[in-house]
Design a protein around this motif. Sequence first.
Motif, mmCIF file in Angstrom:
data_model
loop_
_atom_site.group_PDB
_atom_site.id
_atom_site.type_symbol
_atom_site.label_atom_id
_atom_site.label_comp_id
_atom_site.label_asym_id
_atom_site.label_seq_id
_atom_site.Cartn_x
_atom_site.Cartn_y
_atom_site.Cartn_z
ATOM 1 N N ARG A 142 0.835 -1.219 0.000
ATOM 2 C CA ARG A 142 0.000 0.000 0.000
ATOM 3 C C ARG A 142 0.862 1.258 0.000
ATOM 4 O O ARG A 142 0.568 2.228 -0.689
ATOM 5 C CB ARG A 142 -0.953 -0.014 1.191
ATOM 6 N N TRP A 143 1.943 1.249 0.781
ATOM 7 C CA TRP A 143 2.803 2.425 0.862
ATOM 8 C C TRP A 143 3.479 2.718 -0.472
ATOM 9 O O TRP A 143 3.502 3.864 -0.923
ATOM 10 C CB TRP A 143 3.851 2.246 1.970
ATOM 11 N N VAL A 144 4.028 1.689 -1.117
ATOM 12 C CA VAL A 144 4.708 1.895 -2.402
ATOM 13 C C VAL A 144 3.718 2.402 -3.447
ATOM 14 O O VAL A 144 4.023 3.339 -4.188
ATOM 15 C CB VAL A 144 5.426 0.605 -2.871
ATOM 16 N N SER A 145 2.531 1.826 -3.505
ATOM 17 C CA SER A 145 1.519 2.310 -4.457
ATOM 18 C C SER A 145 1.183 3.773 -4.200
ATOM 19 O O SER A 145 1.084 4.563 -5.135
ATOM 20 C CB SER A 145 0.243 1.470 -4.360
ATOM 21 N N ALA A 146 1.022 4.123 -2.937
ATOM 22 C CA ALA A 146 0.701 5.505 -2.586
ATOM 23 C C ALA A 146 1.838 6.460 -2.946
ATOM 24 O O ALA A 146 1.599 7.563 -3.454
ATOM 25 C CB ALA A 146 0.364 5.616 -1.098
ATOM 26 N N SER A 197 4.311 8.694 -14.967
ATOM 27 C CA SER A 197 3.652 8.065 -16.124
ATOM 28 C C SER A 197 3.982 6.575 -16.105
ATOM 29 O O SER A 197 4.762 6.070 -16.890
ATOM 30 C CB SER A 197 4.123 8.719 -17.430
ATOM 31 N N LEU A 198 3.351 5.885 -15.179
ATOM 32 C CA LEU A 198 3.634 4.485 -14.906
ATOM 33 C C LEU A 198 2.444 3.634 -15.337
ATOM 34 O O LEU A 198 1.310 3.926 -14.963
ATOM 35 C CB LEU A 198 3.863 4.345 -13.393
ATOM 36 N N SER A 199 2.698 2.602 -16.123
ATOM 37 C CA SER A 199 1.600 1.736 -16.562
ATOM 38 C C SER A 199 1.103 0.891 -15.382
ATOM 39 O O SER A 199 1.858 0.615 -14.444
ATOM 40 C CB SER A 199 2.066 0.812 -17.687
ATOM 41 N N PRO A 200 -0.160 0.457 -15.433
ATOM 42 C CA PRO A 200 -0.667 -0.424 -14.373
ATOM 43 C C PRO A 200 0.151 -1.712 -14.241
ATOM 44 O O PRO A 200 0.349 -2.206 -13.127
ATOM 45 C CB PRO A 200 -2.105 -0.727 -14.811
ATOM 46 N N ASP A 201 0.648 -2.247 -15.360
ATOM 47 C CA ASP A 201 1.478 -3.464 -15.304
ATOM 48 C C ASP A 201 2.789 -3.218 -14.556
ATOM 49 O O ASP A 201 3.223 -4.045 -13.752
ATOM 50 C CB ASP A 201 1.779 -3.988 -16.705
ATOM 51 N N LEU A 248 7.180 -7.143 -6.431
ATOM 52 C CA LEU A 248 8.583 -7.356 -6.064
ATOM 53 C C LEU A 248 8.889 -6.784 -4.681
ATOM 54 O O LEU A 248 9.657 -7.371 -3.910
ATOM 55 C CB LEU A 248 9.507 -6.759 -7.123
ATOM 56 N N THR A 249 8.273 -5.649 -4.358
ATOM 57 C CA THR A 249 8.417 -5.082 -3.018
ATOM 58 C C THR A 249 7.920 -6.081 -1.974
ATOM 59 O O THR A 249 8.582 -6.343 -0.967
ATOM 60 C CB THR A 249 7.623 -3.769 -2.899
ATOM 61 N N SER A 250 6.763 -6.655 -2.232
ATOM 62 C CA SER A 250 6.180 -7.629 -1.320
ATOM 63 C C SER A 250 7.098 -8.832 -1.133
ATOM 64 O O SER A 250 7.282 -9.320 -0.010
ATOM 65 C CB SER A 250 4.813 -8.076 -1.848
ATOM 66 N N GLU A 251 7.693 -9.298 -2.208
ATOM 67 C CA GLU A 251 8.606 -10.445 -2.119
ATOM 68 C C GLU A 251 9.814 -10.123 -1.240
ATOM 69 O O GLU A 251 10.195 -10.923 -0.377
ATOM 70 C CB GLU A 251 9.077 -10.875 -3.514
ATOM 71 N N LEU A 252 10.424 -8.950 -1.443
ATOM 72 C CA LEU A 252 11.614 -8.600 -0.656
ATOM 73 C C LEU A 252 11.273 -8.367 0.816
ATOM 74 O O LEU A 252 12.034 -8.765 1.703
ATOM 75 C CB LEU A 252 12.307 -7.369 -1.247
ATOM 76 N N ASP A 309 12.794 -2.228 12.423
ATOM 77 C CA ASP A 309 12.926 -3.611 11.996
ATOM 78 C C ASP A 309 13.331 -3.712 10.534
ATOM 79 O O ASP A 309 14.323 -4.328 10.191
ATOM 80 C CB ASP A 309 11.607 -4.354 12.209
ATOM 81 N N ILE A 310 12.535 -3.093 9.669
ATOM 82 C CA ILE A 310 12.769 -3.148 8.221
ATOM 83 C C ILE A 310 12.533 -1.745 7.685
ATOM 84 O O ILE A 310 11.603 -1.066 8.112
ATOM 85 C CB ILE A 310 11.786 -4.135 7.554
ATOM 86 N N ARG A 311 13.363 -1.328 6.749
ATOM 87 C CA ARG A 311 13.178 -0.025 6.102
ATOM 88 C C ARG A 311 13.108 -0.239 4.601
ATOM 89 O O ARG A 311 13.826 -1.071 4.067
ATOM 90 C CB ARG A 311 14.333 0.917 6.415
ATOM 91 N N ILE A 312 12.250 0.522 3.971
ATOM 92 C CA ILE A 312 12.141 0.505 2.513
ATOM 93 C C ILE A 312 12.553 1.876 2.012
ATOM 94 O O ILE A 312 12.188 2.895 2.596
ATOM 95 C CB ILE A 312 10.694 0.254 2.055
ATOM 96 N N ASN A 313 13.283 1.896 0.916
ATOM 97 C CA ASN A 313 13.607 3.146 0.226
ATOM 98 C C ASN A 313 13.180 2.981 -1.220
ATOM 99 O O ASN A 313 13.593 2.026 -1.885
ATOM 100 C CB ASN A 313 15.102 3.443 0.315
ATOM 101 N N VAL A 314 12.318 3.871 -1.696
ATOM 102 C CA VAL A 314 11.936 3.873 -3.103
ATOM 103 C C VAL A 314 12.466 5.162 -3.716
ATOM 104 O O VAL A 314 12.398 6.222 -3.102
ATOM 105 C CB VAL A 314 10.400 3.723 -3.315
ATOM 106 N N ARG A 315 13.066 5.024 -4.897
ATOM 107 C CA ARG A 315 13.674 6.159 -5.596
ATOM 108 C C ARG A 315 13.276 6.136 -7.054
ATOM 109 O O ARG A 315 13.122 5.066 -7.644
ATOM 110 C CB ARG A 315 15.201 6.085 -5.529
#
Length: 172
Positions: free
Chosen positions: A30-34, A42-46, A54-58, A75-81
């Motif tokens: 949910r966080w990555v989608s948001a 300009s990101l396709s739904p696919d 892939l985020t969920s898997e990691l 505990d766990i940190r995510i970084n999206v760039r």
Amino acid sequence: MNVATGLESRLLSRWCDLPRSPIASSVARRWVSAMLASWDLSLSPDHEATIVELTSELVTNAVQHAVPPACGSSDIRINVRVGGATIWLAVCDHDPALPTRRAPDFLAESGRGLFLVDAQADQWGAVPHENGKYVWFSLECLDGTDATNAKETPPCPPSPFPMTSSAPGRIA
């Protein structure tokens, strides 16, 4: 104005702290989608679905396989760039052991996470740092931008797990 217009000259980046819990993957999705939606890319739904998967898997790997952190630290940190035509995501945990991709057993209920990451990401890897490791993937998926930095691994900020606490989701 579309945020993606000037991506060649800047790098968008956000962090999110997650608990080591069975709900971490759901929160991460949910966080990555948001985050991606808030940047008006300009990101396709696919492509979005692939990034979320892939985020969920990691994150699932970090929850199931990484050693727990010392008391009082994230505990766990995510970084999206986002930079150029590339979206890059890293999952940081406190376990120094790097993951290894194994041959998947397609009849088993689990064990295919890194196989899926390898099959769907343009690049992926694992990098040790002073407080554990980060496992990352990148995907070239934005239209109309220069992909010059897609072939390089963006560096993880120097301290994925700072000694002092920081607000979840802080801008890096």
